[in-house]
Design a protein around this motif. Sequence first.
Motif, mmCIF file in Angstrom:
data_model
loop_
_atom_site.group_PDB
_atom_site.id
_atom_site.type_symbol
_atom_site.label_atom_id
_atom_site.label_comp_id
_atom_site.label_asym_id
_atom_site.label_seq_id
_atom_site.Cartn_x
_atom_site.Cartn_y
_atom_site.Cartn_z
ATOM 1 N N VAL A 1 -65.134 -87.438 -50.580
ATOM 2 C CA VAL A 1 -63.907 -86.912 -51.086
ATOM 3 C C VAL A 1 -62.625 -87.617 -50.781
ATOM 4 O O VAL A 1 -61.674 -87.527 -51.401
ATOM 5 N N MET A 2 -62.973 -88.406 -49.424
ATOM 6 C CA MET A 2 -61.793 -89.295 -49.138
ATOM 7 C C MET A 2 -62.258 -90.815 -48.871
ATOM 8 O O MET A 2 -62.865 -91.240 -47.833
ATOM 9 N N THR B 1 -62.249 -81.950 -60.736
ATOM 10 C CA THR B 1 -63.262 -80.997 -61.033
ATOM 11 C C THR B 1 -63.570 -79.983 -59.687
ATOM 12 O O THR B 1 -64.134 -79.185 -59.908
ATOM 13 N N LEU B 2 -63.390 -80.520 -58.443
ATOM 14 C CA LEU B 2 -63.576 -79.612 -57.433
ATOM 15 C C LEU B 2 -63.030 -78.248 -57.467
ATOM 16 O O LEU B 2 -62.021 -78.114 -57.777
ATOM 17 N N ILE C 1 -63.634 -76.664 -49.924
ATOM 18 C CA ILE C 1 -64.275 -76.974 -51.091
ATOM 19 C C ILE C 1 -65.722 -76.369 -51.484
ATOM 20 O O ILE C 1 -66.425 -76.536 -50.796
ATOM 21 N N ASP C 2 -65.705 -75.567 -52.426
ATOM 22 C CA ASP C 2 -66.831 -74.841 -52.970
ATOM 23 C C ASP C 2 -67.862 -75.682 -52.989
ATOM 24 O O ASP C 2 -67.996 -76.804 -53.696
ATOM 25 N N GLY C 3 -69.151 -75.432 -52.333
ATOM 26 C CA GLY C 3 -70.175 -76.248 -52.448
ATOM 27 C C GLY C 3 -70.139 -77.761 -51.900
ATOM 28 O O GLY C 3 -71.125 -78.526 -51.979
ATOM 29 N N GLU C 4 -69.305 -77.942 -51.210
ATOM 30 C CA GLU C 4 -69.076 -79.366 -50.592
ATOM 31 C C GLU C 4 -68.980 -79.191 -49.123
ATOM 32 O O GLU C 4 -69.617 -79.944 -48.335
ATOM 33 N N ASN D 1 -56.367 -75.972 -53.475
ATOM 34 C CA ASN D 1 -55.456 -75.714 -54.649
ATOM 35 C C ASN D 1 -56.068 -76.406 -55.942
ATOM 36 O O ASN D 1 -56.018 -77.469 -55.782
ATOM 37 N N GLU D 2 -56.642 -75.790 -56.855
ATOM 38 C CA GLU D 2 -57.278 -76.464 -57.865
ATOM 39 C C GLU D 2 -56.385 -77.386 -58.753
ATOM 40 O O GLU D 2 -55.326 -76.776 -59.241
#
Length: 353
Positions: free
Chosen positions: A234-235, A304-305, A268-271, A298-299
């Motif tokens: 993610v980063m 897609t996250l 982050i969901d699932g992450e 904040n989506e």
Amino acid sequence: MKKIIQDLSLEELETLVLELGEKKFRAKQLYEGLMQGKSIRAISSLSKAFKETLCEQYEDEAIRIKETYVSADGTEKYLFEFADGNLVEGVLMKYKYGYTQCVSTQVGCRMGCKFCASTLGGLVRNLTAGEILSQVLIVNALHRSEVKSGLGDGARAVTNLVLMGSGEPLDNYAEVIKFLKNVTAAGGLNISARNISLSTCGLVPKMYALANEGLPLNLTVSLHSTNDEDRARVMPVAKAYKISEILKACKYYFEKTGRRYYFEYTLIDGENCDEEHAKALVALLKGLPCHVNLIRLNEVKERTLKSTSDKAAYRFLGMLEKGGLSATLRRQIGVDIGGACGQLRASYLDKNE
Ligand code: SAH
């Protein structure tokens, strides 16, 4: 573009007015006008001729508010425009103890975090110290009359700052430091460094430099993962600096400044927010003089996250607390006005393409 007069400290303004053949006390009048958020031409204590001379070299208006959005919860969001037409956004959050403003340090960003809207178009340019300061000056001027400030002159509505708008503050190091010196200056806005949070994605060498500046800021690091491999997903910056190096730099910061440090952890969901992640986070941070701020994602429509449910967020918080960490789940404010970094600018650019 002309120069930005808000880049100058009171001492630098004194040199400037003397060079332009004016008396030294004019610098104080100029400085006071600027600190009240005025444009050069709006400062009534100065002669028209002198102001015109200044405006040959300096932008009359360093910044303008192009759009304002007010959330149902009172949070305000601004789209600022600089003299060259570049846009950044800012947020004002009203709390009982004072007003906290979120400021931007760059137009766009080159750190490439996968959940963040600021980085969608890459880095456009760095802001100067005066452009960063002018965001605070203009917002403070809007709200001055609402707050009974402790400063005899009632000059300050904004009491707290977070460098969490668009940009990576430590990627624009010199200008950000100059801004911090000017915004904390006794004769100016005089915002206490202790009320300023600087958030970084973890540029380790610059974290050491910051510790050596002797400014008692709140250092906040965006962690978002508990190991380098997950973090790099993610980063991208995680490929350059390891979490172990970040923790060492935080330790140095604490030793130098005596101030505990903060971690931001966006759920982050699932992450990154299952039980295994909570356990890993506790193992990583337990016993350190730090505090964890959990943020709900904040989506961002270009990304897609996905965000987690409230229930899952509170469960994650509970696991950290049970493990002995000091942690809070950030109250979500201003979601109805596109509260996340870079969302407002991105949607404005979209609309106007
Ligand atoms: N460049 C700095 C400041 C950025 S913004 C940094 O990386 O820390 C401040 C925080 O908001 C960071 O923790 C960042 O990771 C987080 N953030 C950015 N976009 C977000 C989003 N869409 N939802 C939740 N948090 C976000």
